[in-house]
Design an enzyme around this catalytic site. Structure first.
Site, PDB file in Angstrom:
ATOM      1  N   LYS A  92      -6.251  -0.952  -4.835  1.00 13.60           N
ATOM      2  CA  LYS A  92      -6.998   0.298  -4.985  1.00 13.60           C
ATOM      3  C   LYS A  92      -6.174   1.238  -5.840  1.00 13.60           C
ATOM      4  O   LYS A  92      -4.979   1.025  -6.076  1.00 13.60           O
ATOM      5  CB  LYS A  92      -7.280   0.952  -3.623  1.00 13.60           C
ATOM      6  CG  LYS A  92      -8.397   0.324  -2.829  1.00 13.60           C
ATOM      7  CD  LYS A  92      -8.747   1.143  -1.594  1.00 13.60           C
ATOM      8  CE  LYS A  92      -9.913   0.520  -0.842  1.00 13.60           C
ATOM      9  NZ  LYS A  92     -10.290   1.325   0.353  1.00 13.60           N
ATOM     10  N   ASP A 106     -33.089  -1.182 -17.659  1.00 14.38           N
ATOM     11  CA  ASP A 106     -33.913  -0.673 -16.582  1.00 14.38           C
ATOM     12  C   ASP A 106     -34.045   0.845 -16.679  1.00 14.38           C
ATOM     13  O   ASP A 106     -33.119   1.546 -17.083  1.00 14.38           O
ATOM     14  CB  ASP A 106     -33.283  -1.040 -15.234  1.00 14.38           C
ATOM     15  CG  ASP A 106     -34.105  -0.562 -14.073  1.00 14.38           C
ATOM     16  OD1 ASP A 106     -35.166  -1.153 -13.828  1.00 14.38           O
ATOM     17  OD2 ASP A 106     -33.710   0.415 -13.413  1.00 14.38           O
ATOM     18  N   GLU A 128     -37.621  -1.065 -20.347  1.00 13.72           N
ATOM     19  CA  GLU A 128     -38.602  -0.831 -19.289  1.00 13.72           C
ATOM     20  C   GLU A 128     -39.044   0.622 -19.406  1.00 13.72           C
ATOM     21  O   GLU A 128     -38.362   1.533 -18.945  1.00 13.72           O
ATOM     22  CB  GLU A 128     -38.012  -1.091 -17.911  1.00 13.72           C
ATOM     23  CG  GLU A 128     -39.053  -0.990 -16.814  1.00 13.72           C
ATOM     24  CD  GLU A 128     -38.463  -0.683 -15.445  1.00 13.72           C
ATOM     25  OE1 GLU A 128     -38.992  -1.203 -14.452  1.00 13.72           O
ATOM     26  OE2 GLU A 128     -37.503   0.088 -15.361  1.00 13.72           O
ATOM     27  N   TRP A 172       0.818  -1.213   0.000  1.00 12.33           N
ATOM     28  CA  TRP A 172       0.000   0.000   0.000  1.00 12.33           C
ATOM     29  C   TRP A 172       0.853   1.265   0.000  1.00 12.33           C
ATOM     30  O   TRP A 172       0.466   2.309   0.552  1.00 12.33           O
ATOM     31  CB  TRP A 172      -1.001   0.007   1.170  1.00 12.33           C
ATOM     32  CG  TRP A 172      -1.912  -1.188   1.122  1.00 12.33           C
ATOM     33  CD1 TRP A 172      -1.702  -2.407   1.697  1.00 12.33           C
ATOM     34  CD2 TRP A 172      -3.152  -1.283   0.419  1.00 12.33           C
ATOM     35  NE1 TRP A 172      -2.737  -3.266   1.407  1.00 12.33           N
ATOM     36  CE2 TRP A 172      -3.653  -2.603   0.629  1.00 12.33           C
ATOM     37  CE3 TRP A 172      -3.901  -0.394  -0.347  1.00 12.33           C
ATOM     38  CZ2 TRP A 172      -4.852  -3.036   0.083  1.00 12.33           C
ATOM     39  CZ3 TRP A 172      -5.107  -0.826  -0.886  1.00 12.33           C
ATOM     40  CH2 TRP A 172      -5.571  -2.134  -0.675  1.00 12.33           C
TER      41      TRP A 172
END
Length: 753
Positions: free
Chosen positions: A196, A411, A466, A160
């Site tokens: 990350k 959607d 939709e 890190w």
């Protein structure tokens, strides 16, 4: 789309969340040239960070491919002006300018993609370049973060250390680093390790984010609710045994959520779904499984509609390879697999989502109020931006190429297409509601690009919208000037059934109203119809089985108990409602898992309001296998209905004709797919020798009856009886047959000649 906020129920008018604006020019279609439209925006030019140059120049020098189908004019999909849809609807003529402008806007996008990226195929493969990739030199990582001042990749592999693997930036805000292989030539980042990206923002703040193109993220609630990105590089990646399928012309869709697909009160897995649910779907006769909540979402109770990692299958259900195995197994059973896509908005999460990704308010989204939906606490994509469009189109390609999905159900299309998002807005059907300043042209053009890409690269691919608004030409092809979807959901149909059950006595049901609602769809635009979807299963609503039988489902659904009038009525109407909806309602049919056999409980995901209970976040498939219970009858009927459609293909037939809507008798009759459909909705009246008009002369036999004892009918309709037609006009048809129609029953007759 369902509720995306904790325990919230969805307003009926809302079908997701997205905003954009583009004013429609007041010009004739012929006057709108490509050059008159705005170029899709890109990131501000920035000075590259010190160090070696990037391997590729994203968004840089145009390719100017002389063989481009756009530039040579050889692509027939781009040859028109987008006004062919007007030929079949004279009411659209007043909006000719709009359709011309919209299609020109779409063509401008295709042209710019051809010139700067080498075509939409290459452009939509961003997942092959962005994110983490193992190369011969090491692990390459690329990320778009134009607002960041510094960037570096950190994780277990480098302790890190923010200084160990700094990234370099190009002029368009794309950052890159290559983590070199070990001295032994091994991959420098171990499979399963956490990673990350860290940025220094314009204000000097250091922030940590999950890679936006992460393909696997996990959550350890014992430590934190925040997701962690995992480097997914298994030594033996799943190898597909079956090819991606071309969906059938008759779509029989089984809508499913993997996590709830177990009788036990826990999150079910991809492997369990593969083992336990796929064989049941195959047995029922459905040829499509539509998977919800696949894209990773931090909040389980959002039903998958608060996406945090768009490229990562939800780790709640297992690893990405487990999803690959599920889809491959479905293909082996002849079942196509559709993905429920959420591109209408994104979760508001910062630490494990896209919000404020590079420290700015506007990386992937519009800035300010235009980029937020306060009601649902979510972010709205900037569809007019080059890199955002790359991200979204590449997201579609990723799920198709890497997992083998055969179709996409988009959607929240209503919310995408209008600046008001459908919130507190009632659509009356007036065309000005669709083609004026209410319409978000950038979002509509993005949907055109998505459909154009899917259908051009994957012939036979299926896309479903939709949409509650009923926008004309939504399901007409892009070359004609439509938005390009293959189907829309008939969202008014389940509302009709619930309204009838809530507000009308059985003897007051209108056959005219039922027939109108089931046939009220636009010419040349196909629809997926359904009695109930996941929306009607949620707490705050009730399934049809609950509206029909309510508390007696807990006391009188055993064959060992009394058959009460409530259960008898509920079982009869449950079958009839499904049969008439599937027979008359659309060009495709859908059910939500468990509802086909009258699942006795609603859906309520574990949340603070219910003590984090899983009791209602499950499907009790075990009830069907208990021979003492009456759920088995509804399962058998649904299976018989699906297998009959498989034989006769009425969903793709073009011979639909309603011949009788008798309000007094409560009789509804229609022809479709070479079959004669007869419904007697009257609660008490039975009819002997009832004349029914038919188009075809000859003999008729019973193909399906809701009164069959195997479906808990009373056996009043004899399946061995043959009906012969009489050559006399009746109900506007040249022949008639006479039938016995018991109260509250339906039958389908097969023409034998």
């Amino acid at each position: 789309m369902t509720a995306k906020k904790k325990g919230a129920a969805k307003p009926k008018a809302l079908q997701n969340i997205i905003a954009t604006t583009t004013n429609t020019a007041d010009k004739g279609a012929g006057a709108v040239a490509d050059a008159a439209l705005p170029t899709p925006s890109k990131s501000p030019v920035a000075t590259a960070s010190p160090g070696s140059p990037l391997q590729d120049n994203f968004g840089g020098s145009p390719t100017k491919d002389s063989n481009s189908s756009y530039l040579t004019g050889s692509d027939p999909d781009l040859s028109g002006d987008g006004t062919n849809v007007l030929k079949t609807d004279a009411y659209l003529e007043d909006h000719r300018d709009y359709f011309g402008q919209r299609f020109a806007h779409f063509k401008r996008w295709v042209r710019d993609i051809e010139l700067t990226e080498g075509g939409i195929d290459k452009f939509s493969r961003g997942y092959e370049s962005f994110g983490l990739h193992v190369t011969a030199e090491g692990v390459r990582y690329r990320e778009w973060a134009p607002g960041a001042r510094e960037a570096s990749l950190v994780g277990d592999f480098n302790g890190w250390d923010v200084a160990a693997n700094p990234m370099q930036r190009n002029e368009f805000g794309v950052w890159e680093v290559v983590v070199p292989n070990t001295e032994a030539g091994e991959v420098p980042i171990a499979h399963g390790s956490h990673i990350k990206v860290t940025f220094v923002t314009g204000s000097g703040e250091r922030i940590y984010r999950l890679p936006a193109w992460s393909t696997y993220v996990t959550q350890d609630l014992s430590k934190s609710p925040v997701y962690e990105a995992v480097f997914y590089n298994p030594p033996n990646k799943y190898q597909f045994k079956h090819k991606r399928q071309t969906p059938a012309k008759d779509l029989r869709i089984y809508e499913a959520h993997v996590g709830i697909s177990s009788p036990e009160g826990r999150v079910a897995t991809f492997k369990e779904f593969t083992r336990d649910v796929l064989p049941m779907i195959s047995d029922l006769g459905y040829n499509v499984v539509q998977l919800m909540a696949v894209m990773e979402h931090a909040y389980y109770a959002s039903f998958g509609y608060q996406v945090t990692s768009f490229f990562a299958p939800s780790s709640r259900y297992g690893e990405p390879d487990d999803l690959r195995e599920l889809i491959d197994t479905a293909h082996g059973l002849g079942i196509s697999v559709f993905l429920d896509v959420v591109h209408s908005h994104a979760c508001n999460n910062v630490e494990d989502g896209l919000n404020q990704y590079d420290g700015t308010d506007h990386c992937y989204f519009h800035e300010g109020g235009r980029g937020r939906h306060e009601l649902w606490n979510s972010r709205l994509f900037n569809y007019g931006h080059h890199e955002v469009t790359r991200f979204l189109l590449s997201n579609l390609r990723y799920w198709i190429e890497e997992f083998g999905f055969d179709g996409l159900r988009f959607d929240g299309v209503t919310s995408m297409m209008y600046k008001h998002h459908g919130i507190a807005y009632g659509f009356s059907g007036h065309y000005n509601e669709y083609f004026t300043g209410n319409t978000d042209e950038e979002a509509v053009v993005y949907l055109m690009l998505a459909n154009y890409m899917c259908h051009k690269l994957y012939p036979g691919f299926v896309t479903i919208a939709e949409d509650v608004s009923g926008m004309p030409a939504l399901c007409r092809s892009v070359p004609e000037g439509g938005v390009g979807f293959d189907y829309r959901l008939t969202m008014s149909v389940p509302d009709m059934w619930i309204k009838l059950l809530k507000e009308a006595r059985d003897e007051d049901w209108s056959m005219e109203h039922i027939a109108h609602q089931l046939t009220n769809r636009r010419y040349q635009e196909r629809a997926i119809t359904y009695c109930e979807s996941h929306d009607q299963a949620l707490v705050g609503d009730k399934t049809l089985a609950f509206w029909l039988m309510d508390k007696e489902m807990y006391t009188n659904m055993s064959d060992l108990t009394e058959l009460t009038p409530t259960i008898e009525r509920g079982m009869a109407l449950h079958k009839m409602i499904r049969l008439v909806t599937c027979g008359l309602g659309g060009e495709g049919y859908m059910t939500f898992e468990g509802n086909e056999f009258g699942h006795p409980e609603w859906l309520d995901f574990p949340r603070e309001g219910n003590g984090s209970s899983f009791h209602y976040a499950r499907r009790q498939f075990n009830l069907v296998h208990n021979d003492d219970l009456r759920y088995k009858y509804l399962y058998r009927f649904d299976r018989a209905m699906m297998h009959l459609e498989q034989q006769h293909h009425w969903l793709s037939a073009h011979d639909q004709w309603v011949t009788l809507k008798h309000e007094g008798d409560k009789v509804l009759v229609f022809e479709r797919g070479g079959l004669l459909w007869i419904f007697n909705f009257h609660p008490t009246n039975s009819y002997s020798d009832y004349r029914v008009g038919v188009a075809w002369a000859g003999k008729y036999t019973v193909a399906l009856s809701t009164d069959d004892p195997q479906f808990m009918g009373q056996g009043r309709i004899d399946p061995s009886v043959t009906h012969f037609s009489t050559p006399l006009e009746w109900n506007g048809r040249p022949n008639y047959v006479q039938v016995y129609m018991p109260a509250r029953t339906a039958m389908v007759l097969r023409h034998e000649d």
